[in-house]
Write an enzyme that holds these catalytic residues in place. Structure first.
Site, mmCIF file in Angstrom:
data_model
loop_
_atom_site.group_PDB
_atom_site.id
_atom_site.type_symbol
_atom_site.label_atom_id
_atom_site.label_comp_id
_atom_site.label_asym_id
_atom_site.label_seq_id
_atom_site.Cartn_x
_atom_site.Cartn_y
_atom_site.Cartn_z
ATOM 1 C CE LYS A 135 0.490 4.340 -49.877
ATOM 2 N NZ LYS A 135 0.400 2.883 -49.648
ATOM 3 C CD GLU A 158 -9.723 8.986 -36.721
ATOM 4 O OE1 GLU A 158 -9.542 8.442 -35.615
ATOM 5 O OE2 GLU A 158 -10.477 9.953 -36.880
ATOM 6 C CB CYS A 188 -9.241 0.914 -35.715
ATOM 7 S SG CYS A 188 -10.837 1.575 -36.214
ATOM 8 C CD GLU A 228 -3.226 -1.549 -33.293
ATOM 9 O OE1 GLU A 228 -4.392 -1.188 -33.501
ATOM 10 O OE2 GLU A 228 -2.241 -1.015 -33.861
HETATM 11 P P1 NAD Z 1 0.262 1.175 -41.687
HETATM 12 O O1 NAD Z 1 0.544 2.334 -40.818
HETATM 13 O O2 NAD Z 1 1.284 0.123 -41.833
HETATM 14 O O3 NAD Z 1 -0.050 1.645 -43.176
HETATM 15 C C1 NAD Z 1 -1.096 2.551 -43.458
HETATM 16 C C2 NAD Z 1 -0.795 3.286 -44.750
HETATM 17 O O4 NAD Z 1 0.354 4.116 -44.569
HETATM 18 C C3 NAD Z 1 -0.482 2.382 -45.936
HETATM 19 O O5 NAD Z 1 -1.078 2.939 -47.091
HETATM 20 C C4 NAD Z 1 1.036 2.446 -46.002
HETATM 21 O O6 NAD Z 1 1.544 2.171 -47.294
HETATM 22 C C5 NAD Z 1 1.291 3.884 -45.611
HETATM 23 N N1 NAD Z 1 2.616 4.176 -45.049
HETATM 24 C C6 NAD Z 1 3.421 3.360 -44.325
HETATM 25 N N2 NAD Z 1 4.549 4.016 -43.960
HETATM 26 C C7 NAD Z 1 4.464 5.267 -44.468
HETATM 27 C C8 NAD Z 1 5.299 6.422 -44.441
HETATM 28 N N3 NAD Z 1 6.470 6.414 -43.804
HETATM 29 N N4 NAD Z 1 4.887 7.541 -45.063
HETATM 30 C C9 NAD Z 1 3.705 7.562 -45.697
HETATM 31 N N5 NAD Z 1 2.853 6.515 -45.783
HETATM 32 C C10 NAD Z 1 3.225 5.381 -45.160
HETATM 33 O O7 NAD Z 1 -1.108 0.565 -41.159
HETATM 34 P P2 NAD Z 1 -1.867 -0.730 -41.692
HETATM 35 O O8 NAD Z 1 -1.075 -1.932 -41.294
HETATM 36 O O9 NAD Z 1 -2.225 -0.543 -43.123
HETATM 37 O O10 NAD Z 1 -3.226 -0.678 -40.859
HETATM 38 C C11 NAD Z 1 -3.362 -1.211 -39.580
HETATM 39 C C12 NAD Z 1 -3.234 -0.125 -38.539
HETATM 40 O O11 NAD Z 1 -4.212 0.884 -38.782
HETATM 41 C C13 NAD Z 1 -3.485 -0.574 -37.128
HETATM 42 O O12 NAD Z 1 -2.542 0.014 -36.279
HETATM 43 C C14 NAD Z 1 -4.870 -0.032 -36.808
HETATM 44 O O13 NAD Z 1 -5.134 0.179 -35.460
HETATM 45 C C15 NAD Z 1 -4.857 1.239 -37.571
HETATM 46 N N6 NAD Z 1 -6.236 1.692 -37.844
HETATM 47 C C16 NAD Z 1 -6.719 2.740 -37.106
HETATM 48 C C17 NAD Z 1 -8.028 3.177 -37.326
HETATM 49 C C18 NAD Z 1 -8.616 4.300 -36.522
HETATM 50 O O14 NAD Z 1 -9.659 4.787 -36.908
HETATM 51 N N7 NAD Z 1 -8.004 4.736 -35.443
HETATM 52 C C19 NAD Z 1 -8.815 2.558 -38.307
HETATM 53 C C20 NAD Z 1 -8.275 1.507 -39.023
HETATM 54 C C21 NAD Z 1 -6.969 1.084 -38.796
HETATM 55 C C1 6OH Z 2 -12.324 0.459 -38.641
HETATM 56 O O1 6OH Z 2 -11.245 -0.007 -38.396
HETATM 57 C C2 6OH Z 2 -13.018 1.507 -37.940
HETATM 58 C C3 6OH Z 2 -14.207 1.872 -38.377
HETATM 59 C C4 6OH Z 2 -15.095 2.781 -37.700
HETATM 60 C C5 6OH Z 2 -16.222 3.196 -38.241
HETATM 61 O O2 6OH Z 2 -16.546 2.885 -39.454
HETATM 62 C C6 6OH Z 2 -17.177 4.050 -37.638
HETATM 63 O O3 6OH Z 2 -17.914 4.616 -38.385
HETATM 64 O O4 6OH Z 2 -17.245 4.216 -36.436
#
Ligand code: NAD
Ligand code: 6OH
Length: 502
Positions: free
Chosen positions: A194, A270, A304, A406
């Protein structure tokens, strides 16, 4: 003109719009209920795609296809055959490189050079690297003593977990999705993906690659839609999903964990971060400024691993603030295809409202705005895009919301510190624990501080350098589990112990 199965073009009043459909059992299918939603360009807010929204019926079909594939041709392949297919997937992504670059640029609005040099190549690599890890991994075996002197042989085998629900964010859509799909398939699972509603196109395109390479139908499925009361939630609730891997916000992770508790399904998360950079006075100053500039503003701060808190040792604090400000004021706004543009818009108007609300809050909380803090003036054609200025603050209290929450935008707060103990305390004073960067020329200090910061990954004098075979993940509320190399096997396989009496 129909240019691709999953992402076909259709004409709309003067422009062109893509039709993005669900990919189930090897076929692109519009939603049975004909529900579709618009995907808008971050550059100018124009509708660029009409996306089929999966309801419970499509989720059921996708999970059913994934279960059937497990029991069918896919489940019968040898590891070597799977590995060969996944190498083929990587090669086909590389052959269609420009299609993936174009799809990702359209969804995110980010500069093409980042797609070309980082996000898409790393996406292809995710299939090769994890296939090779699985091919080469050994399983454990112990010969144990028994009272009759004959002994017994204990050994472990790894089996796929089953159908994996893969829920992805929009910030580096293809790289983050393939980082899950690559190991899941390498381990013999099947997936229902998804993608984020903000970035549906590369996941859809990958279906064409799977078909071209001959990956059996039902191994890779894609369902589009939103989170709550839509495809995301329906997927997490489906009892045919054996485990869920998710990248996104911590709050969303908590909701998914609740859904996964029904049926005791495993999760890999993550999540969010509020990452710190720690800059000691003995650092290579220019390298620290240059890299912290990237870690705060690359991808318009939507990484992230990005830095939103910068701690600088007092003797170089003022100089550092001025140098980072000067660098931030050089960003070149532009469209992804503009060769000299290095800075794009945020993903959406909704995200822009969130980031701008923090820009306002920073001022309310007493920040000094060093640079930015608002919306840039853009040419007419881009005036409706989700643009915000790169922003730097100083002077906030340690408990200010802007320092603790964040934001996921192009902004950071810089604060001076006086001692190693003080800065370790400051860096750890957060519910998050994803990553940290440490800037120093003292080897001993680098090791000392790195061992004390409560995060999953620490970079010394660098950022965003990671061999795909190493563990990646967050401490505290930044995640559960580790992804990368053999570490991914912990989630994507189940280990069975077999004991043979000799
Ligand atoms: P989000 O949590 O809003 O959405 C992520 C996904 O989850 C989307 O596909 C969304 O449609 C789905 N989703 C939302 N609510 C849901 C539910 N109740 N049940 C199932 N699916 C649901 O996140 P975003 O805004 O798309 O991405 C940004 C966030 O992602 C930031 O907090 C960022 O830190 C985090 N992020 C973390 C990492 C990591 O490796 N730790 C990497 C990239 C992004
Ligand atoms: C993006 O939000 C995080 C990416 C991290 C990596 O691709 C990595 O390999 O460490």
């Amino acid at each position: 003109m129909r240019i691709a199965v999953g992402t076909s073009d259709t004409s709309i009043s003067g422009g062109s719009m893509r039709l993005v459909d669900n990919f189930i059992a090897g076929e692109y299918l519009a939603s049975a209920s004909s529900r579709r939603f618009d995907k808008r360009s971050p550059l100018d807010d124009r509708v660029i795609a009409s996306v089929a929204e999966a309801g419970r019926g499509e989720i059921d079909a996708a999970v059913g296809a994934a279960r059937a594939a497990l029991a069918g041709e896919w489940g019968a392949l040898t590891t070597e055959q799977r590995v060969d297919l996944l190498h083929g997937v990587a090669n086909e992504i590389t052959r269609r490189f420009e299609d993936f670059v174009a799809a990702e640029m359209a969804d995110t609005g980010q500069p093409g050079h980042v797609m070309r040099h980082v996000f898409i190549p790393r996406g292809a690599a995710n299939f090769k690297v994890f296939a090779d890890v699985v091919k080469n991994v050994a399983s454990e075996s112990f010969r144990m003593a028994t009272p009759d002197g004959q002994g017994a042989l204990n050994y472990a085998i790894r089996v796929p977990k089953g159908v994996i629900g893969v829920i992805c964010p929009w910030n580096a859509p293809f790289m983050l999705m393939t980082w899950k799909v690559g190991p899941a398939l390498a381990c013999g699972n099947t997936v229902v993906v998804k993608p984020s509603e903000e970035s549906p196109q590369t996941a859809a395109l990958l279906g064409e690659v799977m078909n071209a390479v001959g990956v059996p139908k039902g191994v890779y499925n894609v369902v589009h839609g939103f989170g709550p009361d839509s495809a995301g939630e329906f997927l997490t609730q489906h009892p045919g999903v054996d485990a869920i891997t998710f990248t996104g916000e911590t709050r969303t992770g908590a909701a998914i964990m609740k859904a996964a508790s029904e049926g005791m399904r495993d999760v890999s998360f993550e999540l969010g971060g509020k990452n710190a950079a720690i800059v000691f006075a003995d650092c290579d100053f220019d390298a620290a400024v240059g890299t912290i500039f990237r870690s705060a503003f690359l991808n318009t701060g939507q990484v992230c691993l990005g830095t939103e808190r910068v701690y600088v040792e007092r003797p170089i604090f003022a100089r550092f603030v001025q140098a980072l400000k000067a660098r931030a004021e050089t960003v070149k706004y532009g469209r992804p295809e503009d060769h000299d543009a290095d800075y794009g818009p945020l993903i959406s108007q909704a995200h822009r409202q969130k980031v701008l609300s923090y820009y306002r809050k920073a001022v309310e909380e007493g920040a000094t705005v060093v640079t930015g803090g608002g919306v840039p003036e853009m040419p007419e054609a881009l005036a409706d895009g989700a643009w915000v200025q790169p922003t730097i603050w100083t002077g906030l209290a340690d408990d200010a919301a802007v320092v603790r929450e964040e934001i996921f935008g192009p902004c950071c707060h810089i604060r001076p510190f006086d001692s190693e103990d003080e800065v370790v305390g400051l860096a750890n004073d957060t519910v998050y624990g994803l990553s940290t960067t440490i800037w120093t020329t003292s080897l001993a200090r680098a090791h000392r501080v790195a061992a004390r910061v409560e995060v999953g990954i620490t970079w010394v004098n660098s950022w965003f350098l990671r061999d795909l075979r190493t563990p990646f993940g967050g401490s505290k509320q930044s995640g559960i589990g580790r992804e990368g190399g053999v570490h991914s096997l912990e989630f994507y396989t189940e280990t069975r112990n077999i004991c043979v009496k000799l």
